[in-house]
Design a protein around this motif. Structure first.
Motif, mmCIF file in Angstrom:
data_model
loop_
_atom_site.group_PDB
_atom_site.id
_atom_site.type_symbol
_atom_site.label_atom_id
_atom_site.label_comp_id
_atom_site.label_asym_id
_atom_site.label_seq_id
_atom_site.Cartn_x
_atom_site.Cartn_y
_atom_site.Cartn_z
ATOM 1 N N UNK A 82 1.057 -1.223 -0.302
ATOM 2 C CA UNK A 82 -0.279 0.046 -0.149
ATOM 3 C C UNK A 82 0.926 1.684 0.314
ATOM 4 N N UNK A 83 1.549 0.979 0.969
ATOM 5 C CA UNK A 83 2.805 2.885 0.630
ATOM 6 C C UNK A 83 3.167 3.039 -0.639
ATOM 7 N N UNK A 84 3.458 1.521 -1.557
ATOM 8 C CA UNK A 84 4.483 2.053 -2.941
ATOM 9 C C UNK A 84 3.808 2.286 -3.760
ATOM 10 N N UNK A 85 2.130 1.725 -3.619
ATOM 11 C CA UNK A 85 1.382 2.039 -4.264
ATOM 12 C C UNK A 85 1.166 3.598 -3.958
ATOM 13 N N UNK A 86 0.896 3.983 -2.879
ATOM 14 C CA UNK A 86 0.885 5.485 -2.535
ATOM 15 C C UNK A 86 1.838 6.773 -2.899
ATOM 16 N N UNK A 87 2.994 5.613 -2.930
ATOM 17 C CA UNK A 87 4.239 6.729 -3.467
ATOM 18 C C UNK A 87 4.506 6.719 -4.898
ATOM 19 N N UNK A 88 4.305 5.680 -5.350
ATOM 20 C CA UNK A 88 4.146 5.569 -7.520
ATOM 21 C C UNK A 88 2.702 6.739 -7.472
ATOM 22 N N UNK A 89 2.047 6.404 -7.078
ATOM 23 C CA UNK A 89 0.796 7.153 -7.384
ATOM 24 C C UNK A 89 1.607 8.797 -7.191
ATOM 25 N N UNK A 90 2.262 9.553 -5.651
ATOM 26 C CA UNK A 90 2.462 10.347 -5.548
ATOM 27 C C UNK A 90 3.609 10.836 -6.673
ATOM 28 N N UNK A 91 4.270 9.942 -7.388
ATOM 29 C CA UNK A 91 5.703 9.989 -8.252
ATOM 30 C C UNK A 91 4.647 10.766 -9.450
ATOM 31 N N UNK A 92 4.440 10.162 -9.912
ATOM 32 C CA UNK A 92 2.943 9.779 -10.667
ATOM 33 C C UNK A 92 2.541 11.384 -10.867
ATOM 34 N N UNK A 93 1.621 11.451 -10.176
ATOM 35 C CA UNK A 93 0.732 13.125 -10.125
ATOM 36 C C UNK A 93 2.088 13.743 -10.199
ATOM 37 N N UNK A 94 3.526 13.441 -9.285
ATOM 38 C CA UNK A 94 4.488 15.223 -9.806
ATOM 39 C C UNK A 94 5.232 15.179 -10.889
ATOM 40 N N UNK A 95 4.994 14.087 -11.544
ATOM 41 C CA UNK A 95 5.898 13.765 -13.154
ATOM 42 C C UNK A 95 4.413 14.650 -14.041
ATOM 43 N N UNK A 96 3.837 14.475 -14.151
ATOM 44 C CA UNK A 96 1.829 14.932 -14.705
ATOM 45 C C UNK A 96 2.346 16.824 -14.379
#
Length: 125
Positions: A82-96
């Protein structure tokens, strides 16, 4: 704030702080420069980024563990995943954000991640 993810109010305050920080930072994200350019060519830079992301993920997992112990999240939830998924979502949001100048993708990633945590359901495929 990552060390204080001990209630839903704390998680919500952290969410707001993340969005505020990236909104203020805009397209000037120093970590993205390291991740996007230098990190691909330099083992040392890649190691620094990996260490930072690992610590961030561990802090999120610790917050999830705390919430599980308090009965606020299901004990069945895989906290590391869950932490990995949340972190990946944040980083994807930052990339966008870097591409568009908008935080709506980051906000969506956090909202959906939190919704999954509140519902304590993760896809274990």
């Amino acid at each position: 704030m990552l060390g204080d993810l001990t209630s839903w109010d704390a998680w919500d305050r952290w969410r707001e702080r993340v969005i505020e920080r990236y909104r203020a930072q805009g397209t000037d994200c120093p970590l993205s420069i390291v991740m996007g350019h230098t990190g691909r060519r330099s083992a040392a830079a890649q190691s620094v980024v990996d260490g930072l992301m690992s610590r961030w993920q561990a802090a999120l997992a610790d917050g999830i563990h705390h919430m599980q112990a308090a009965g606020e999240m299901s004990a069945e939830l895989d906290s590391d995943r869950a932490a990995a998924g949340l972190l990946a979502g944040i980083q994807g949001g930052v990339l966008l954000l870097l591409a568009s100048g908008r935080t709506d993708h980051l906000e969506s990633a956090l909202d959906l991640g939190f919704s999954a945590l509140r519902g304590s359901s993760t896809d274990r495929r």
